[in-house]
Design a protein around this motif. Structure first.
Motif, short mmCIF file in Angstrom:
data_model
loop_
_atom_site.label_atom_id
_atom_site.label_comp_id
_atom_site.label_asym_id
_atom_site.label_seq_id
_atom_site.Cartn_x
_atom_site.Cartn_y
_atom_site.Cartn_z
N PRO A 98 0.82 -1.23 0.00
CA PRO A 98 0.00 0.00 0.00
C PRO A 98 0.85 1.27 0.00
CG PRO A 98 -0.13 -1.14 2.12
CD PRO A 98 0.54 -2.07 1.17
N ASN A 99 2.07 1.19 0.55
CA ASN A 99 2.90 2.40 0.63
C ASN A 99 3.36 2.88 -0.73
OD1 ASN A 99 2.95 2.56 3.56
ND2 ASN A 99 4.03 0.61 3.37
N HIS A 100 3.35 1.98 -1.73
CA HIS A 100 3.70 2.42 -3.09
C HIS A 100 2.49 3.01 -3.79
CE1 HIS A 100 7.24 -0.60 -3.09
NE2 HIS A 100 7.59 0.59 -2.63
N ILE A 101 1.30 2.54 -3.41
CA ILE A 101 0.10 2.98 -4.12
C ILE A 101 -0.41 4.30 -3.56
CG2 ILE A 101 -2.23 2.31 -4.81
CD1 ILE A 101 -1.37 -0.59 -4.32
N PHE A 102 -0.46 4.38 -2.23
CA PHE A 102 -1.02 5.58 -1.60
C PHE A 102 0.11 6.45 -1.08
CE2 PHE A 102 -3.88 1.96 -0.80
CZ PHE A 102 -4.94 2.35 -1.58
N ASN A 103 0.84 7.09 -1.98
CA ASN A 103 1.98 7.88 -1.52
C ASN A 103 1.91 9.32 -2.01
OD1 ASN A 103 2.48 7.55 -4.16
ND2 ASN A 103 4.61 6.89 -3.95
N ALA A 104 0.74 9.77 -2.45
CA ALA A 104 0.64 11.12 -3.00
C ALA A 104 -0.10 12.03 -2.02
CB ALA A 104 -0.11 11.09 -4.33
#
Lengths: 254, 148
Positions: free
Chosen positions: A60-66
């Motif tokens: 998830p840390n790669h997907i929700f990082n914005a």
């Protein structure tokens, strides 16, 4: 305080009083919330089953990082922390509204209900931004030997394992680029399904709170002599916060 | 400021433990601190431990377990103080808590099921050695790459 404490040794089941010592409406709200707990629980547990059965699951840390306004900086957990604190804050203003209601303070109830509604709307706006970012944010994916750009939807997941750079070089593609393979399709379905169902609860909670605010302004609860309706709306609102605690856990933290 | 009237004759309203809002702010502080600790552990997972082949798998599992327990602690404070369940009589608390105990079975059995499903897929129902091939199938190019 004009109300008296419950005497010790009260016989709850001998008739004449509610053995739960709580109004009918609040009991029914609690029972509704239990059934809703099982609905959300079933959704989250089936997500867990699928995740446990998969050999690969996206981080998830790669997907929700914005974060809005920070472009492509890598900021894992930042935006969802903001959403979490918004919901905790609106839960606090809700419980303060219930507190003012117990003291028959109409102005106080109005003030805290407005703050709670604003918190709910802020949360919904954040969720709208996050969904838009996820659906429209396209990423390069290697499918059957060819490069495609796709966003995250219920039927597409560009968050599979990364393709090694030498494989890209062998294909004649730009080796410095970050390219993934396709990830498990279930990810988008569960994410949009569960956060959408939760978001719909937040939305209906905001609608209920607006109705309660209007009824408070019209003086309905003062005429009735109690603010129990605010307590019922409060139970629902805290439940929505409670569910978010678990959505936050299952989709973002672990 | 007068306290509200009794709404129902069969219900005795209990006076609140504190006339002030102190308890609410204390719980808000507790919830915020727990969330910050969870986020710190989450950042640790994101930045240092996740995806690093040298990191101990059991350490990650332990940290995730700690995060789960902290989440249950948050749920306890929300239900007990914000939803005032802790202020209700014991009869009512029991009628809420007992059905929720089904979740213990629910979570354990379904995660077990997922794990077992994965093992069945990767061993072709125990007919061959454990092999994860779901991922490689997506890219024929990677299969060649992964052979030593």
């Amino acid at each position: 305080m004009s109300t008296s404490a419950i005497p010790a040794g009260t016989k709850w089941w001998s008739g004449g009083r509610s053995p739960f010592n709580i109004g009918y409406g609040k009991v029914m709200m609690w029972y509704f919330l239990i059934s809703d707990t099982f609905t959300f629980g079933a959704f989250l547990i089936s997500y867990g089953t699928i995740r446990f059965s998969a050999n690969y699951w996206p981080d998830p840390n790669h997907i929700f990082n914005a974060f809005p306004g920070f472009g492509h900086q890598d900021l894992p957990l930042a935006f969802v922390s903001l959403m979490t604190f918004i919901l905790i804050a609106s839960s606090v203003t809700m419980v303060l509204a219930v507190h003012e209601g117990r003291h028959m303070n109409r102005k106080g109830v109005e003030k805290y209900m407005i703050l709670t509604i604003l918190g709910g709307l802020a949360f919904l706006s954040c969720q709208a931004w996050e969904w838009t970012h996820l659906i429209t944010g396209e990423h390069k994916v290697l499918v059957d030997g060819a490069l495609q750009t796709i966003g995250t939807t219920v039927s597409h997941n560009p968050w599979g394992p990364a393709v090694p750079h030498d494989v890209l070089a062998k294909m004649g593609a730009d080796a410095g680029e970050h390219v993934n393979t396709l990830g498990p399709v279930a990810f988008g379905g569960y994410f949009f399904g569960i956060t959408g169902f939760h978001g719909f609860h937040v939305f209906s909670g905001v609608v209920i709170n607006v109705i309660m605010l209007i009824k408070t302004r019209l003086g309905h609860f003062d005429q009735r002599g109690h603010y129990e309706m605010i307590e019922k709306a409060g139970l629902y609102w805290h439940f929505v916060d409670l569910v978010w605690v678990f959505v936050f856990l299952c989709f973002y933290l672990i | 400021m007068s306290t509200q009237h009794q709404s129902f004759s069969e219900v005795t309203l209990q006076p609140e433990h504190h006339g002030s809002t102190r308890r609410i702010w204390v719980v808000m502080a507790i919830l915020s601190v727990i969330t910050l600790v969870e986020l710190a552990l989450g950042f640790g997972l994101a930045r240092h431990w996740y995806g690093d082949p040298h990191v101990n798998y059991h350490l990650i599992l332990f940290i995730k377990g700690v995060i789960c327990i902290l989440t249950l602690l948050k749920a306890y404070y929300i239900v007990s103080v914000f939803m005032h369940l802790g202020d209700e009589v014991r009869n009512f608390i029991t009628t809420i808590i007992i059905p929720l105990m089904l979740f213990v079975w629910f979570i354990i059995s379904f995660l077990w099921e997922g794990e077992s499903w994965k093992n069945m897929k990767n061993t072709n129902a125990h007919s061959r050695e454990y092999k994860t091939e779901q991922v490689q199938q997506a890219t024929p190019a990677m299969q060649q790459h992964e052979k030593p």
